[in-house]
Design a protein around this motif. Sequence first.
Motif, mmCIF file in Angstrom:
data_model
loop_
_atom_site.group_PDB
_atom_site.id
_atom_site.type_symbol
_atom_site.label_atom_id
_atom_site.label_comp_id
_atom_site.label_asym_id
_atom_site.label_seq_id
_atom_site.Cartn_x
_atom_site.Cartn_y
_atom_site.Cartn_z
ATOM 1 N N SER A 70 0.830 -1.213 0.000
ATOM 2 C CA SER A 70 0.000 0.000 0.000
ATOM 3 C C SER A 70 0.861 1.258 0.000
ATOM 4 N N GLU A 71 1.889 1.264 0.850
ATOM 5 C CA GLU A 71 2.763 2.429 0.941
ATOM 6 C C GLU A 71 3.536 2.661 -0.355
ATOM 7 N N LEU A 72 3.758 1.601 -1.118
ATOM 8 C CA LEU A 72 4.506 1.728 -2.371
ATOM 9 C C LEU A 72 3.587 2.003 -3.561
ATOM 10 N N GLY A 73 2.293 2.143 -3.295
ATOM 11 C CA GLY A 73 1.371 2.559 -4.340
ATOM 12 C C GLY A 73 0.511 1.475 -4.943
ATOM 13 N N ALA A 74 0.724 0.223 -4.534
ATOM 14 C CA ALA A 74 -0.068 -0.881 -5.088
ATOM 15 C C ALA A 74 -1.313 -1.122 -4.238
ATOM 16 N N SER A 75 -2.225 -1.929 -4.781
ATOM 17 C CA SER A 75 -3.418 -2.332 -4.037
ATOM 18 C C SER A 75 -3.253 -3.792 -3.635
ATOM 19 N N PRO A 76 -3.043 -4.060 -2.335
ATOM 20 C CA PRO A 76 -2.830 -5.446 -1.912
ATOM 21 C C PRO A 76 -4.130 -6.233 -1.853
ATOM 22 N N VAL A 77 -4.051 -7.509 -2.199
ATOM 23 C CA VAL A 77 -5.177 -8.412 -2.042
ATOM 24 C C VAL A 77 -4.652 -9.681 -1.390
ATOM 25 N N GLN A 78 -5.307 -10.113 -0.311
ATOM 26 C CA GLN A 78 -4.829 -11.281 0.424
ATOM 27 C C GLN A 78 -5.553 -12.521 -0.085
ATOM 28 N N LEU A 79 -4.780 -13.446 -0.643
ATOM 29 C CA LEU A 79 -5.311 -14.695 -1.187
ATOM 30 C C LEU A 79 -4.405 -15.845 -0.794
ATOM 31 N N PRO A 80 -4.945 -17.060 -0.661
ATOM 32 C CA PRO A 80 -4.076 -18.220 -0.450
ATOM 33 C C PRO A 80 -3.161 -18.388 -1.660
ATOM 34 N N PRO A 81 -1.923 -18.850 -1.457
ATOM 35 C CA PRO A 81 -1.000 -19.003 -2.589
ATOM 36 C C PRO A 81 -1.515 -19.968 -3.648
ATOM 37 N N THR A 82 -2.356 -20.916 -3.215
ATOM 38 C CA THR A 82 -2.902 -21.888 -4.168
ATOM 39 C C THR A 82 -3.871 -21.248 -5.160
ATOM 40 N N GLU A 83 -4.358 -20.042 -4.846
ATOM 41 C CA GLU A 83 -5.299 -19.341 -5.739
ATOM 42 C C GLU A 83 -4.620 -18.252 -6.558
ATOM 43 N N ALA A 84 -3.308 -18.075 -6.352
ATOM 44 C CA ALA A 84 -2.610 -16.950 -6.968
ATOM 45 C C ALA A 84 -2.568 -17.045 -8.482
ATOM 46 N N LEU A 90 11.549 -16.731 -5.008
ATOM 47 C CA LEU A 90 11.638 -17.500 -6.245
ATOM 48 C C LEU A 90 11.155 -18.929 -6.056
ATOM 49 N N GLU A 91 11.531 -19.538 -4.945
ATOM 50 C CA GLU A 91 11.145 -20.930 -4.688
ATOM 51 C C GLU A 91 9.641 -21.098 -4.689
ATOM 52 N N SER A 92 8.945 -20.164 -4.054
ATOM 53 C CA SER A 92 7.502 -20.295 -3.881
ATOM 54 C C SER A 92 6.747 -20.125 -5.188
ATOM 55 N N ILE A 93 7.289 -19.301 -6.091
ATOM 56 C CA ILE A 93 6.657 -19.140 -7.402
ATOM 57 C C ILE A 93 6.597 -20.491 -8.109
ATOM 58 N N ASP A 94 7.703 -21.220 -8.068
ATOM 59 C CA ASP A 94 7.727 -22.530 -8.724
ATOM 60 C C ASP A 94 6.889 -23.546 -7.967
ATOM 61 N N PHE A 95 7.016 -23.574 -6.649
ATOM 62 C CA PHE A 95 6.336 -24.601 -5.860
ATOM 63 C C PHE A 95 4.826 -24.539 -6.021
ATOM 64 N N PHE A 96 4.283 -23.342 -6.021
ATOM 65 C CA PHE A 96 2.832 -23.200 -6.114
ATOM 66 C C PHE A 96 2.330 -23.124 -7.559
ATOM 67 N N GLY A 97 3.192 -23.486 -8.519
ATOM 68 C CA GLY A 97 2.768 -23.588 -9.904
ATOM 69 C C GLY A 97 2.427 -22.265 -10.552
ATOM 70 N N ILE A 98 3.068 -21.178 -10.086
ATOM 71 C CA ILE A 98 2.741 -19.849 -10.591
ATOM 72 C C ILE A 98 3.636 -19.463 -11.781
ATOM 73 N N THR A 99 4.724 -20.179 -11.967
ATOM 74 C CA THR A 99 5.695 -19.857 -13.020
ATOM 75 C C THR A 99 5.063 -19.605 -14.391
ATOM 76 N N PRO A 100 4.107 -20.415 -14.852
ATOM 77 C CA PRO A 100 3.581 -20.224 -16.208
ATOM 78 C C PRO A 100 2.957 -18.864 -16.490
ATOM 79 N N VAL A 101 2.468 -18.163 -15.453
ATOM 80 C CA VAL A 101 1.810 -16.878 -15.707
ATOM 81 C C VAL A 101 2.726 -15.680 -15.471
ATOM 82 N N ILE A 102 3.926 -15.925 -14.955
ATOM 83 C CA ILE A 102 4.838 -14.821 -14.644
ATOM 84 C C ILE A 102 5.631 -14.417 -15.884
ATOM 85 N N THR A 103 5.665 -13.103 -16.149
ATOM 86 C CA THR A 103 6.414 -12.601 -17.306
ATOM 87 C C THR A 103 7.668 -11.833 -16.892
#
Length: 348
Positions: A180-194, A210-223
């Motif tokens: 919030s302080e850096l200007g973004a709008s935070p949304v709290q979600l379980p990592p499995t829904e990210a 970095l580890e968590s991006i891969d573990f929770f299967g988020i890698t395919p959507v990250i650019t």
Amino acid sequence: MNAFKVLTAAVATAMISLPALAQETTTIRVGSWLPPHHLIVSGILKPWAEAIESETDGSLKFEFMTSALGPPPAQFDLLLDQAFDVGYGVSGHNAGRFTMTQVMDLPFMSPDPWAGSAAAWQTYAKWGQEYGEHDGVHLVGLFVHSNPNINMANGRVDTLADLEGKTIRVGGNVTGRIMSELGASPVQLPPTEAQTAMSRGVADGITFPLESIDFFGITPVITSITKVPGGLYTDTFWIAFNQATWDSLTAEQQAAVEKHSGMAIALLAGFAWTNGDAYGEERLNENNVEFITLPDEDLAAARERLAPLEAEWLAQASEKGFDGEAILNYARSMVDHYNTTRAVNVAQ
């Protein structure tokens, strides 16, 4: 002769019973809400448990539960209620409950998981009993994760200005405030829904190591991934025994647990997160994700914008009757002491 036979029989009976006594085992149930192959379980908790089992010659055996009895924020209360003997959790999942313990959650406190985990434990070892934040349990370890990055599915963050208007998934109360302080709008979600949230445009990005991006299967959507030198934030994790369970252990068993806890857990965390990040970065590179480093001028601006969080923590410490400046300075001195980038064996 009859007396001799009686004595012989008694000795024989005693010798037969000795192995049974030696094999007597106390089973410690570990409440777990993460998959068994997550690095916190496989790289920290299980090696810790195995070391204690070996140290006690099997008199303690740790049994990891395969189904969560409640969501992550409920873990501390479940432990207090003796739903299991040992539990672990994220301090930030219970906003306002572990304020003093969360000193390492403040911005730019932890440059790497080794220094951050060591500093978290050493600071707690000095003041934790006075905090009273873990009454009802026997805390055996604290650790932090590795440096989080700003991982984007929609858009990219070259400067702080690029965060304006972006929706970023966060995991805890302090992280949400930072975004919030850096200007973004935070949304709290379980990592499995990210991943689903970012695929559907509900979130533009996520703060994660970095580890968590891969573990929770988020890698395919990250650019793109923006690294923030110095550690934008960390979450402080705890590991503890229910107090009644701890009190039921023998002095020898307690000593074995303590031998492999505290700083030993901090070291395990450093190994786990460092190795996990290396693996996660390999997967991200294979997916052609672009890596960006936030410029120095933006780092300085971020520190300035986030300074109020430290001031607020100091005010809360004062309200609780603690010398926040002393605690904060000590934590930082421990970070410097254990910082993996500190030069050694260099002639001055």
